[in-house]
Write an enzyme that holds these catalytic residues in place. Structure first.
Site, PDB file in Angstrom:
ATOM      1  N   HIS A   1       0.806  -1.213   0.000  1.00 14.02           N
ATOM      2  CA  HIS A   1       0.000   0.000   0.000  1.00 14.02           C
ATOM      3  C   HIS A   1       0.845   1.271   0.000  1.00 14.02           C
ATOM      4  CE1 HIS A   1       0.869   0.675   4.311  1.00 14.02           C
ATOM      5  NE2 HIS A   1       0.804  -0.647   4.400  1.00 14.02           N
ATOM      6  N   ASP A   2       0.392   2.241  -0.794  1.00 19.84           N
ATOM      7  CA  ASP A   2       0.958   3.596  -0.837  1.00 19.84           C
ATOM      8  C   ASP A   2       2.365   3.663  -1.413  1.00 19.84           C
ATOM      9  OD1 ASP A   2      -1.346   4.857   0.615  1.00 19.84           O
ATOM     10  OD2 ASP A   2      -0.617   3.547   2.220  1.00 19.84           O
TER      11      ASP A   2
ATOM     12  N   GLY B   1       5.050  -0.959   2.502  1.00 25.82           N
ATOM     13  CA  GLY B   1       4.204   0.217   2.413  1.00 25.82           C
ATOM     14  C   GLY B   1       4.988   1.513   2.435  1.00 25.82           C
TER      15      GLY B   1
END
Length: 263
Positions: free
Chosen positions: A124-125, A142
């Site tokens: 994520h991200d 992440g």
């Protein structure tokens, strides 16, 4: 859904998905309702594309990849976040790419012309640049930033929030816990900055004078007086090489991590 798209009868395309012209969706694929496939995207077979996910033109996704599932983050509580994959990527078997989180800006972003080899993971991200190669079974945690033209070798782990500067190369079986300067060479079980990615620089046709300047800059970073960032600032005052300036700007930019420094 474009009339020119080729969709196997066993594929499941949920209402709301946008399928552009020339797309090919193979057997047993699943495409979720918030997915957008740009022209000529190919899903080979047994591919899951879900979440609020956009895949750029001419990207090919190989079997058993899962693209756009929710983050592997216990702080995620179902908020609306996205995954944006650029053009002409090759996403090989069993690759996973997750959407973003509210706390990380909400978007996981993949650039253009990347190669994501079998079994690798983008969390994520993460922000991945252009022409990046992630080799088999490596994991990008992440919030990482991976700039253009980076190669991450097989079975590597890139710790959350780490930045890897453009043109760097990470040797196989390395665990990277701190930022890596542009064009750096990292290797070892606990990754150490061990030089410059000279092979990559030569392959990209970088001028000999810039390579010479990078060599000198690396020596100053390794052996100069003062703290690492102070040495980098002095380099910025002295150099005329754009490639050395890339290192200076990278080191002097804000970061939540310290740096891998030359041994």
């Amino acid at each position: 859904m474009s009339a020119t798209a080729q969709i196997h009868p066993s594929a499941v395309i949920e209402p709301g998905a946008e399928i552009a012209e020339g797309c090919i969706i193979g057997p047993f694929c699943v495409v979720g309702p918030d997915v957008t496939l740009a022209p000529r995207v190919v899903l080979k077979s047994h591919v899951v594309v879900t979440g609020d996910t956009e895949i750029g033109e001419d990207t090919v996704v190989f079997p058993f990849s899962v693209i756009g599932e929710i983050p592997q983050d216990l702080k995620f509580h179902g908020e609306k976040t996205r995954l944006i994959v650029g053009a002409r990527n090759r996403i090989r078997e069993h690759v996973t790419m997750n959407t973003g989180t509210e706390g990380g800006g909400g978007i996981t972003r993949i650039g253009d012309d990347g190669l994501f080899m079998a079994g690798c993971h983008v969390a994520h991200d993460a922000q991945i640049g252009d022409r990046v190669i992630i080799v088999n079974n490596s994991a990008i945690a992440g919030h990482c930033l991976i700039e253009d033209d980076v190669i991450v070798g097989g079975l590597c782990g890139i710790h959350q929030w780490v930045r890897i500067g453009r043109g760097a190369i990470i040797g196989a079986l390395s665990m990277v816990t701190n930022d890596v300067i542009p064009h750096g060479l990292v290797q070892g079980p606990r990754g150490e900055l061990d030089g410059l990615n000279l092979v990559g620089l030569k392959r990209r046709g970088v001028d000999r004078s810039d390579i010479t300047a990078l060599r000198a800059a690396f020596q100053m970073l390794a052996q100069g007086d003062g703290a690492f960032q102070d040495r980098a600032r002095r380099l910025g005052e002295e150099t005329e090489s754009d490639y050395v300036r890339q290192i200076v700007e990278f080191v002097t930019a804000g970061s939540d991590r310290s740096f891998l420094t030359p041994g």
